[in-house]
Design an enzyme around this catalytic site. Sequence first.
Site, short mmCIF file in Angstrom:
data_model
loop_
_atom_site.label_atom_id
_atom_site.label_comp_id
_atom_site.label_asym_id
_atom_site.label_seq_id
_atom_site.Cartn_x
_atom_site.Cartn_y
_atom_site.Cartn_z
N MET A 30 23.39 -28.73 25.82
CA MET A 30 24.26 -27.95 25.01
C MET A 30 23.89 -27.53 23.38
O MET A 30 24.87 -27.68 22.67
CB MET A 30 25.59 -28.81 25.16
CG MET A 30 25.95 -28.73 26.66
SD MET A 30 27.99 -28.84 26.72
CE MET A 30 28.24 -30.37 26.00
N LEU A 33 20.21 -30.78 19.31
CA LEU A 33 19.10 -31.32 20.09
C LEU A 33 19.04 -32.70 19.07
O LEU A 33 18.66 -32.51 17.98
CB LEU A 33 17.98 -30.55 20.03
CG LEU A 33 18.22 -29.21 21.04
CD1 LEU A 33 17.00 -28.44 21.24
CD2 LEU A 33 18.77 -29.70 22.44
N HIS A 37 17.21 -35.53 23.84
CA HIS A 37 17.00 -34.39 24.46
C HIS A 37 15.36 -33.95 24.33
O HIS A 37 14.77 -33.66 25.40
CB HIS A 37 17.27 -33.10 23.78
CG HIS A 37 18.88 -33.12 23.77
ND1 HIS A 37 19.73 -33.33 22.35
CD2 HIS A 37 19.88 -32.98 24.75
CE1 HIS A 37 20.95 -33.23 22.92
NE2 HIS A 37 21.03 -32.96 24.10
P1 AMP Z 1 23.80 -32.48 26.42
O1 AMP Z 1 23.27 -31.66 25.72
O2 AMP Z 1 24.54 -33.65 25.89
O3 AMP Z 1 24.58 -31.69 27.64
O4 AMP Z 1 22.67 -33.27 27.16
C1 AMP Z 1 21.51 -32.50 27.78
C2 AMP Z 1 20.62 -33.49 28.41
O5 AMP Z 1 20.12 -34.56 27.77
C3 AMP Z 1 21.59 -34.21 29.50
O6 AMP Z 1 20.48 -34.25 30.90
C4 AMP Z 1 21.66 -35.65 28.96
O7 AMP Z 1 21.61 -36.64 29.88
C5 AMP Z 1 20.41 -35.57 28.41
N1 AMP Z 1 20.54 -36.56 27.17
C6 AMP Z 1 21.54 -36.61 26.21
N2 AMP Z 1 21.45 -37.92 25.34
C7 AMP Z 1 20.46 -38.34 25.99
C8 AMP Z 1 19.77 -39.67 25.51
N3 AMP Z 1 20.19 -40.46 24.53
N4 AMP Z 1 18.72 -39.96 26.06
C9 AMP Z 1 18.08 -39.35 27.24
N5 AMP Z 1 18.79 -38.07 27.57
C10 AMP Z 1 19.71 -37.79 26.96
#
Ligand code: AMP
Length: 290
Positions: A30, A33, A37
């Site tokens: 989303m 970043l 990410h």
């Molecule tokens: P989001 O933008 O929050 O929807 O996250 C996108 C992707 O990044 C999802 O697969 C999340 O699980 C992953 N993600 C978010 N935060 C972290 C983190 N701290 N470590 C690893 N992956 C993450």
Amino acid sequence: MNVYSTIESCRGAVRKAQQAGTRVGVVPTMGALHDGHLSLVAAARARCGMVVVTIFVNPTQFGPNEDFQAYPRTLDADFARCRQAGVDAVFTPSVEEMYPAGAVTTIHVAGLTDGLCGPFRPGHFDGVATVVAKLFQIAPTDFAFFGQKDYQQLMVIRQMVRDLNIPIDVVGCPTIREPDGLAMSSRNAYLSSADRAKALAISRALFTARDAADAGKNNVSALVEDVRRELHGAGIASIDYVEIVDAVNLKPLSTIDRPARMCIAARVGKTRLIDNIALRDGNDSQIDAD
Ligand code: AMP
């Protein structure tokens, strides 16, 4: 780096690469970043000749009283980070492109969404499953990379991919943390410095519980009680849940007698944070496709 905003252009680019024999990976996000990410991008880079990042703040996974409008949007910085990380293509569609008037189909993954965040965020996982299923049609890649930070989401996506015979390998990647332990999250940007200090109790409590479980403590209510006490002690009063669940089916456990996951959702100030950790032999290889 190519930037696509239409479904047709993104799908065309993925197909063209695959026809040329290139392995393609997608990292759905989303935006806003951070290094979490980018760790998914690095995992994709290691396995795939073409890496696609999708950036879409998906309205259908936000409840009416949630932070859809306020969610951080940092597209230019995101493009720069993607470029630097060697991303080949970014797909950033409008809401209208993803949900044209008249779209009525949703995907519901039963069971796995009954507990943890499910009851606190009605409709959330339907929104997630539906948008990810759509992204998998738009970018029919060979691999997709998700973070264990959102453990329930990762398991829901894996189940959906199995049930719908989607020919994409889902890779679960470890949670990336700040040096002091706080799990990276786009929502950390909401935290005041006082709240950020309080939020540290979440990861601290998880590490303490993991160490206690490693040392043989296997009584779930005792472990959960310790965590609640630590959170309250840090001034975190609004706890949605502290649970220890079976690492595979996410059902609550009373004793840690199999691969398990401790999961926390709590509000720090107005910000809802989630985090989780593998307990005992509920190690990450259970869920990583590697
Ligand atoms: P989001 O933008 O929050 O929807 O996250 C996108 C992707 O990044 C999802 O697969 C999340 O699980 C992953 N993600 C978010 N935060 C972290 C983190 N701290 N470590 C690893 N992956 C993450």
